[in-house]
Scaffold this active site. Structure first.
Site, PDB file in Angstrom:
ATOM      1  N   GLY A 246       0.827  -1.206   0.000  1.00 28.08           N
ATOM      2  CA  GLY A 246       0.000   0.000   0.000  1.00 28.08           C
ATOM      3  C   GLY A 246       0.855   1.248   0.000  1.00 28.08           C
ATOM      4  CB  ILE A 473      -0.494  -3.246   3.751  1.00 29.61           C
ATOM      5  CG1 ILE A 473       0.391  -2.476   4.735  1.00 29.61           C
ATOM      6  CG2 ILE A 473      -1.932  -2.784   3.869  1.00 29.61           C
ATOM      7  CD1 ILE A 473       0.458  -0.960   4.432  1.00 29.61           C
ATOM      8  N   GLY A 474       1.359  -6.298   4.531  1.00 32.03           N
ATOM      9  CA  GLY A 474       2.703  -6.855   4.439  1.00 32.03           C
ATOM     10  C   GLY A 474       3.499  -6.549   5.691  1.00 32.03           C
ATOM     11  CB  ALA A 517       2.254  -2.034  15.182  1.00 29.66           C
ATOM     12  CG  LEU A 622       4.357  -5.511  18.615  1.00 32.00           C
ATOM     13  CD1 LEU A 622       3.123  -5.086  17.831  1.00 32.00           C
ATOM     14  CD2 LEU A 622       3.991  -5.792  20.067  1.00 32.00           C
ATOM     15  CG  ASN A 623       7.653 -11.328  14.451  1.00 33.42           C
ATOM     16  OD1 ASN A 623       8.831 -11.412  14.095  1.00 33.42           O
ATOM     17  ND2 ASN A 623       6.775 -12.284  14.180  1.00 33.42           N
ATOM     18  N   GLY A 696       7.475   1.342  10.385  1.00 29.85           N
ATOM     19  CA  GLY A 696       7.528   1.197   8.935  1.00 29.85           C
ATOM     20  C   GLY A 696       7.958   2.453   8.203  1.00 29.85           C
ATOM     21  CD  GLU A 697       4.498   6.370   7.850  1.00 29.93           C
ATOM     22  OE1 GLU A 697       3.804   6.686   6.881  1.00 29.93           O
ATOM     23  OE2 GLU A 697       4.262   6.793   9.003  1.00 29.93           O
TER      24      GLU A 697
END
Lengths: 736, 176
Positions: A246, A473-474, A517, A622-623, A696-697
């Site tokens: 996305g 979204i991955g 998240a 978290l992972n 992610g950003e």
């Protein structure tokens, strides 16, 4: 009902006290097997009931003008064609972000604008029909040059995150500065280029609409569709369990979504449409080009006395979103005098909107280049220079930081990367015909929390289910959601079933702004609080004295399987997290340090990135496996922004000349070196109950600047217009 | 027309304009092969035709009468993963998963090319055994784009499936 508003820190959730030992672990994705075997159905691939028809978007071959005529006769005459729809007033001109896009095809306001849809029994027939439609446009001269329009630029829209801001005597501080820098940087238009093109299937059943699509924020998509088609919310269902990327581009609805809904309604059949890769470049909002001016002043010791960041941007004729370029500059470095402005030029182009890390992704390219240039001017190592300008509180708002390990990221990274081997003077390290250099940049991304809701049920068989319309979204949402619920309830992840991506479930935050998240983990953790409380009641124990592990509740001398405690009806928890006063009390952001080593060919100017390191302070992880993937993904986007990505606008016609993946270059395998990632994990409990910060950003922020700073260190060439293609470098290379 | 796909003979009455990719996805329900660009630029549609990798969007279905076609569905199944598929899961060689079937089919074909000694742009020599370095893998896989940018993990997965020693720059953290 466990609702929590972040007006204060949460006293603590079971998900962070659990003993199941799954939270944070680098577990394989639970949706991984479906993805590697091709059995995960994406938007266009859903097999829905009904005789499905194929749609293909009809678009306009001009960027501005009045539509005189749309001739559909030839198209209608083709075999297999069912209908050519160009007269529906609800036809949207482009993708929608947070409200329906402008409608109507009497006028064209951007290149390749959607003006209708061809519907046929097969994809091939629909495509041929769409191309057989003859559109007659009285083409008008348009505005396609941001710099040419600078005198007519507008201030930030009223609802924009960033308004003009000046603190202290900025002009005075610049005039009095012992060492000053005043430089301009530019970044081009960028596109998301998610691998899965926007695609939707629409079906109507007795006035109720179902859309299967590829969208990031389903409650937003539902709102937009309800508005566009004047429907009550409960008559709209949006389903997106798998999304082929996305990056912000699927935040609202796609340009094809409206067309599919219109065609399905008119035909009384389900209709599916995928946009072509070429159409996406002009019908999904882009990241604006930016023209940034950075001004810095410092004293002789390298302490900043002024920091100014002024940006000139573009936007389509309908206005709206503004790229908040200076976001990273607000809080990263101290300087008593500060100034941040944005001006927006209206162009006859597709809208500008959110692309991964709106603001920092491009703003940090300029800020961190300027910091590198300034470090050299003041005669300090770039890391030492940053350390000297570490503020104690947010330098723009004066608020305390919720958490901040920026200096630690720099120092840890420097040691791990071997920063001490960097030559301070450019061009000193050479291997054959390659010049080698190292660069560093800071990473910063504001941390957000938005409302999210999730339902968790402990089933009679002792397993759990989680339901929310949150998307994956991955990013790993399926997996981390199972880990949070598993940790809270004492279950291995195999016994947690996660159902996402359907507005029939409680509304989650959706994916965007790196808030997914935090909102999802928190709402799931809160829902689990309900279940833990109920289990404790049934165990006749205090929740604090009860342990949940491997599907058993343990309290006192008893160890009881959940299947015995639950009974015939599931135990249900519904959790809602909302942002509250903590957003005002604290300055919240994620931080990092990016390091790059590059080789620049002394003859050709070709750049090879040799290795990179990202050190990130993103709260609780978290992972570790999926977090690592998000981190390297962002760093590689940084390589793309530094070296490749450039949607080249033809200023005569208003079209991107390189509107496909052959010419709009994104990093490929061979562009990517070994990447090293380190997380400095520290739960930020001021941010949300689980202590997650967005990642992610963050990982794209500063990554490109680390690469371009390394290029400067390698060869002494400073290019300020991104991307740094070899033609820009070779001109200033030292003689061979 | 007849097509042998994943070992099964399929018959389809198709438009001459239909690409091999659309035959698979729209006519035979084999949606594991993905359409990312429909122009041979992204590699998401990669399948094997008579053992060789090919962009299935760039070839017409009518050109493949009696060809042996292998798609991701024929590489392995959820109950019986191929070594490459298992390695992609283990090394997280994807995020959104949309390019993944193409990456895996491409890697399958690529490893066979290496076995046959085919050189690449970065090979030291044009003949003899190929030393399957990370650089070789990256070069040979560059026709498969991944916007999530899982590239290093994809290389790690291919290394493992090819029986090479693992690389040591993967998951790192204080608690990892």
């Amino acid at each position: 009902m466990a609702d929590y508003r972040m007006d204060a820190d949460h006293p603590g959730v079971a998900a962070t006290r659990g003993v199941q030992n799954v939270l944070g672990k680098p577990l394989d994705r639970i949706d991984g097997v479906a993805k590697v075997t091709g059995t995960a159905p994406y938007g266009y691939e859903r097999r829905v009931e009904g005789d499905i028809a194929y749609g293909f978007a009809i678009t306009a071959p001009a960027a501005k003008g009045a539509v005189r005529n749309i001739d559909t006769d030839a198209a209608r005459a083709l075999p297999g064609v069912i209908d050519i729809i160009v007269d529906d007033p609800r036809i949207a001109r482009q993708a929608a972000a947070f409200a329906p896009a402008a409608t109507g095809n009497d006028r064209i306001d951007h290149w390749d604008q959607v003006i209708g849809v061809a519907v046929a029994e097969t994809f091939e027939a629909a495509r041929a029909a769409a191309r057989a439609v003859v559109v007659d446009i009285a083409v008008e001269e348009g505005r396609y040059d941001t710099l040419a329009g600078r005198n007519d630029a507008s201030p930030p829209p009223k609802d924009s995150r960033l308004q003009d801001r000046t603190i202290g005597d900025f002009d005075g501080a610049m005039a009095d500065g012992e060492i000053t820098l005043d430089q301009s940087y530019s970044t081009p238009n960028h596109v998301h280029a998610a691998m899965e093109p926007h695609a939707s299937i629409a079906r109507w059943d007795d006035g109720a609409l179902t859309v299967w699509s590829s969208l990031q924020i389903l409650s937003n998509a539902r709102n937009i569709l309800a508005q566009a088609f004047d429907l009550p919310h409960d008559k709209v269902r949006v389903i997106s369990p798998y999304i082929g990327g996305g990056f912000g581009g699927k935040g609202g609805i796609g340009p094809e979504t409206v067309l599919a809904v219109i065609a399905a309604q008119k035909l009384g059949r389900p209709v599916k449409i995928a946009m072509t890769r070429q159409q996406l470049f002009h019908n999904v909002y882009r990241r604006t080009d930016t023209h940034q001016r950075l001004r810095l002043a410092a004293d002789a010791e390298g302490r900043l006395t002024a920091l100014g960041h002024d940006s000139l941007l573009s936007q389509g004729p309908d206005g709206g979103f503004m790229e908040p370029v200076a976001l990273g500059s607000l809080g990263l470095y101290g300087a008593p005098a500060r100034r941040f402005t944005h001006r927006v030029v209206t162009l006859d182009m597709v809208m500008a909107g959110a692309v991964r890390a709106p603001g920092e992704a491009v703003g940090m390219l300029a800020l961190e280049s300027a910091m590198d240039e300034m470090a050299e001017k003041v005669g300090l190592d770039p890391i030492e220079f940053r350390k000297r300008n570490e503020p104690e509180v947010d330098p723009t708002t004066g608020k305390p930081f919720s958490s901040r390990r920026f200096i630690e990221c720099l120092e840890t990274g420097a040691e791990r990367f071997g920063w001490d081997r960097r030559e301070a003077t450019p061009g000193m390290r050479r291997e054959g015909e390659w010049l080698i250099g190292m660069g560093v940049a800071g990473a910063f991304r504001i941390n957000l929390l938005v409302t999210g809701k999730a339902r968790v049920q402990l089933m009679p068989d002792g397993t759990a289910t989680v339901e929310t319309d949150m998307t994956d979204i991955g990013t790993g949402t399926y997996t981390v959601t199972a880990q949070v619920a598993g940790e809270a309830l004492g279950l291995p992840v195999e016994q947690v079933k996660v159902a996402l991506g359907d507005t029939a479930f409680p509304p989650g935050s959706g994916s965007g702004g790196s808030f997914g998240a935090a909102a999802t983990a928190s709402s799931v953790a809160l829902a689990c609080e309900d279940i833990v409380a109920e289990l404790a009641k049934r165990m006749d124990a205090d929740p604090a004295d009860m342990t949940l592990k491997d599907g058993h509740a343990i309290a006192g001398n008893r160890r009881v399987p959940f299947s015995e405690l639950v009974g015939s009806a599931p135990i249900e928890g519904l959790g809602t997290i909302e942002q509250g006063r903590n957003a005002e009390t604290y300055s919240q952001a994620a931080y990092g340090a990016q390091f790059a080593e590059v080789a620049v060919n002394a003859v050709t100017g070709e750049v090879r990135v040799r290795r990179m390191l990202g050190v990130f302070d993103a709260g609780r992880i978290l992972n570790y496996k999926t977090a690592h993937s998000q981190a390297i993904g962002g760093m590689i986007w940084g390589i793309g922004y530094a070296l490749h990505e450039d949607a080249v606008l033809d200023k005569r016609t208003g079209q991107f000349v390189n509107h496909d993946l052959g010419e709009y270059h994104i990093p490929a395998h061979a562009d990517v070196p070994p990447l090293d990632v380190l997380f400095l994990e520290e739960p930020d409990l001021h941010a949300n109950p689980v202590g997650v910060k967005g990642l992610g950003e963050l990982s794209i922020s500063g990554a490109g600047a680390a690469v371009t700073n390394a290029i400067y260190n390698a060869c002494g060439v400073r290019v300020r217009d991104f991307p740094l293609t070899l033609d820009k470098i070779i001109a200033d290379l030292p003689p061979v | 027309m007849q097509f042998t796909i994943n070992g099964t003979v399929h018959e389809a009455d198709i438009d001459v304009r239909t690409s091999l990719l659309d035959l698979l996805r729209e006519h035979l329900g084999l949606t594991g092969s993905k359409k990312g660009c429909d122009h041979g630029q992204c590699g998401a549609c990669t399948v094997l035709v008579n053992g060789r990798r090919i962009n299935s969007c760039l070839t017409l279905a009518v050109m493949h009468q009696d060809d042996e076609i292998t798609t991701i569905e024929g590489i392995g199944t959820p109950d019986e993963l191929a070594p490459l598929q298992a390695a992609f899961v283990k090394h997280d060689g994807f995020q959104c998963g949309y390019c993944t079937p193409g990456q895996i089919c491409s890697a399958t074909g690529m490893l066979d090319e290496v076995k046959k000694g085919w050189p690449s742009h970065v090979s030291e020599a044009l003949d003899g055994q190929v030393d399957l370095t990370d650089t070789e893998i990256s070069e040979r896989m560059s026709g498969n784009l991944c916007r999530c940018s899982a590239y290093p993990n994809i290389v790690a997965a291919i290394r493992e499936a090819a029986g090479l020693a693992p690389v040591e720059h993967e998951v790192v953290g204080e608690d990892a």
